[in-house]
Design an enzyme around this catalytic site. Structure first.
Site, PDB file in Angstrom:
ATOM      1  N   HIS A 157      15.671  54.991 -51.167  1.00 24.23           N
ATOM      2  CA  HIS A 157      16.762  54.919 -50.016  1.00 24.23           C
ATOM      3  C   HIS A 157      16.491  54.870 -48.403  1.00 24.23           C
ATOM      4  O   HIS A 157      15.829  55.855 -48.382  1.00 24.23           O
ATOM      5  CB  HIS A 157      17.647  55.198 -50.136  1.00 24.23           C
ATOM      6  CG  HIS A 157      17.624  57.046 -50.473  1.00 24.23           C
ATOM      7  ND1 HIS A 157      17.617  57.143 -51.638  1.00 24.23           N
ATOM      8  CD2 HIS A 157      18.243  57.448 -49.920  1.00 24.23           C
ATOM      9  CE1 HIS A 157      17.104  58.253 -52.248  1.00 24.23           C
ATOM     10  NE2 HIS A 157      17.762  59.048 -50.993  1.00 24.23           N
ATOM     11  N   MET A 158      16.382  53.930 -47.679  1.00 23.40           N
ATOM     12  CA  MET A 158      16.934  54.272 -46.271  1.00 23.40           C
ATOM     13  C   MET A 158      17.853  55.568 -45.607  1.00 23.40           C
ATOM     14  O   MET A 158      18.895  54.493 -45.429  1.00 23.40           O
ATOM     15  CB  MET A 158      16.287  53.383 -45.065  1.00 23.40           C
ATOM     16  CG  MET A 158      14.837  52.532 -46.018  1.00 23.40           C
ATOM     17  SD  MET A 158      13.387  54.059 -44.899  1.00 23.40           S
ATOM     18  CE  MET A 158      11.896  52.875 -45.229  1.00 23.40           C
ATOM     19  N   ASP A 213      27.198  57.049 -46.324  1.00 23.98           N
ATOM     20  CA  ASP A 213      26.771  58.630 -46.945  1.00 23.98           C
ATOM     21  C   ASP A 213      27.714  59.250 -47.336  1.00 23.98           C
ATOM     22  O   ASP A 213      28.606  59.780 -46.720  1.00 23.98           O
ATOM     23  CB  ASP A 213      25.285  59.472 -46.175  1.00 23.98           C
ATOM     24  CG  ASP A 213      24.700  60.430 -47.505  1.00 23.98           C
ATOM     25  OD1 ASP A 213      23.308  60.311 -47.654  1.00 23.98           O
ATOM     26  OD2 ASP A 213      25.756  61.535 -48.402  1.00 23.98           O
ATOM     27  N   VAL A 224      18.030  61.695 -55.398  1.00 23.82           N
ATOM     28  CA  VAL A 224      18.501  60.456 -55.459  1.00 23.82           C
ATOM     29  C   VAL A 224      17.002  59.317 -56.165  1.00 23.82           C
ATOM     30  O   VAL A 224      16.696  58.560 -55.112  1.00 23.82           O
ATOM     31  CB  VAL A 224      18.983  59.510 -55.695  1.00 23.82           C
ATOM     32  CG1 VAL A 224      20.061  57.778 -55.562  1.00 23.82           C
ATOM     33  CG2 VAL A 224      20.486  60.313 -54.814  1.00 23.82           C
TER      34      VAL A 224
HETATM   35  P1  AMP Z   1      17.920  62.281 -50.963  1.00 28.18           P
HETATM   36  O1  AMP Z   1      17.945  63.499 -50.621  1.00 28.18           O
HETATM   37  O2  AMP Z   1      16.734  61.415 -49.855  1.00 28.18           O
HETATM   38  O3  AMP Z   1      17.292  61.213 -52.021  1.00 28.18           O
HETATM   39  O4  AMP Z   1      18.866  61.559 -49.995  1.00 28.18           O
HETATM   40  C1  AMP Z   1      20.123  61.600 -51.493  1.00 28.18           C
HETATM   41  C2  AMP Z   1      21.404  61.224 -50.580  1.00 28.18           C
HETATM   42  O5  AMP Z   1      22.348  60.364 -51.056  1.00 28.18           O
HETATM   43  C3  AMP Z   1      22.032  62.099 -49.817  1.00 28.18           C
HETATM   44  O6  AMP Z   1      21.919  61.834 -48.416  1.00 28.18           O
HETATM   45  C4  AMP Z   1      23.681  62.637 -50.849  1.00 28.18           C
HETATM   46  O7  AMP Z   1      24.574  63.112 -50.019  1.00 28.18           O
HETATM   47  C5  AMP Z   1      24.146  60.587 -50.962  1.00 28.18           C
HETATM   48  N1  AMP Z   1      24.867  60.975 -51.851  1.00 28.18           N
HETATM   49  C6  AMP Z   1      24.883  61.378 -53.312  1.00 28.18           C
HETATM   50  N2  AMP Z   1      25.247  60.305 -53.654  1.00 28.18           N
HETATM   51  C7  AMP Z   1      26.184  59.554 -53.160  1.00 28.18           C
HETATM   52  C8  AMP Z   1      27.266  58.688 -53.270  1.00 28.18           C
HETATM   53  N3  AMP Z   1      28.033  58.311 -54.991  1.00 28.18           N
HETATM   54  N4  AMP Z   1      27.679  57.299 -52.919  1.00 28.18           N
HETATM   55  C9  AMP Z   1      26.834  57.688 -51.618  1.00 28.18           C
HETATM   56  N5  AMP Z   1      26.021  58.981 -50.798  1.00 28.18           N
HETATM   57  C10 AMP Z   1      25.351  59.589 -51.725  1.00 28.18           C
END
Ligand code: AMP
Length: 127
Positions: free
Chosen positions: A110-111, A35, A106
């Site tokens: 994703h887990m 992350d 996103v």
């Molecule tokens: P969620 O709130 O469950 O949708 O989590 C999305 C996660 O994606 C968050 O923990 C962000 O920090 C992470 N995130 C967003 N952009 C990226 C990226 N380019 N690479 C890695 N993690 C990301």
């Protein structure tokens, strides 16, 4: 249309190689990467390569091979990062946020695999 997939989301761009990622593990059906804004010393995201929005979407429409690979990849990430109880860090949490109530940022399944410290309560109390 609860399962409409937006192929411009950031994880779709990662899967297409349009933006970089810190890969931990890649399999036939999954990618695991760190992350960008870690919430714990270990914070890895595991995503299926297929266009699934949420866990329930994946459970409803993914193939048996995709489901088996996703499940095993999560387990392998726990092993590789030393998070399995008794392996060193002594435990982990696996979380998947979905939709507005889950604060999903996103819209690609994703887990979150989190560990490396005591993680606190499962959910924050409402303010
Ligand atoms: P969620 O709130 O469950 O949708 O989590 C999305 C996660 O994606 C968050 O923990 C962000 O920090 C992470 N995130 C967003 N952009 C990226 C990226 N380019 N690479 C890695 N993690 C990301």
């Amino acid at each position: 249309m609860p399962y409409a997939y937006d192929d411009q989301n950031i994880f779709a761009k990662i899967l297409r190689g349009e933006i970089p990622n810190d890969t931990v593990l890649e399999t036939a059906h999954c990618l695991a990467f760190r992350d960008l804004y870690p919430q714990a010393p270990v914070h890895v995201l595991v995503i299926p390569k297929g266009p699934y929005v949420t866990y329930d979407h994946f459970a409803a429409e993914a193939s048996a091979a995709e489901i088996a690979d996703f499940t095993r990849t999560i387990g392998e990430v726990c092993r590789m990062t030393g998070l399995r109880p008794g392996d060193g860090e002594d435990g982990y949490r696996v979380i998947s946020n979905a939709g507005e109530a889950g604060l999903q940022e996103v819209p690609h399944l994703h887990m979150h695999v989190l560990g490396g410290r005591v993680l606190g309560p499962l959910v924050a109390k409402p303010a």
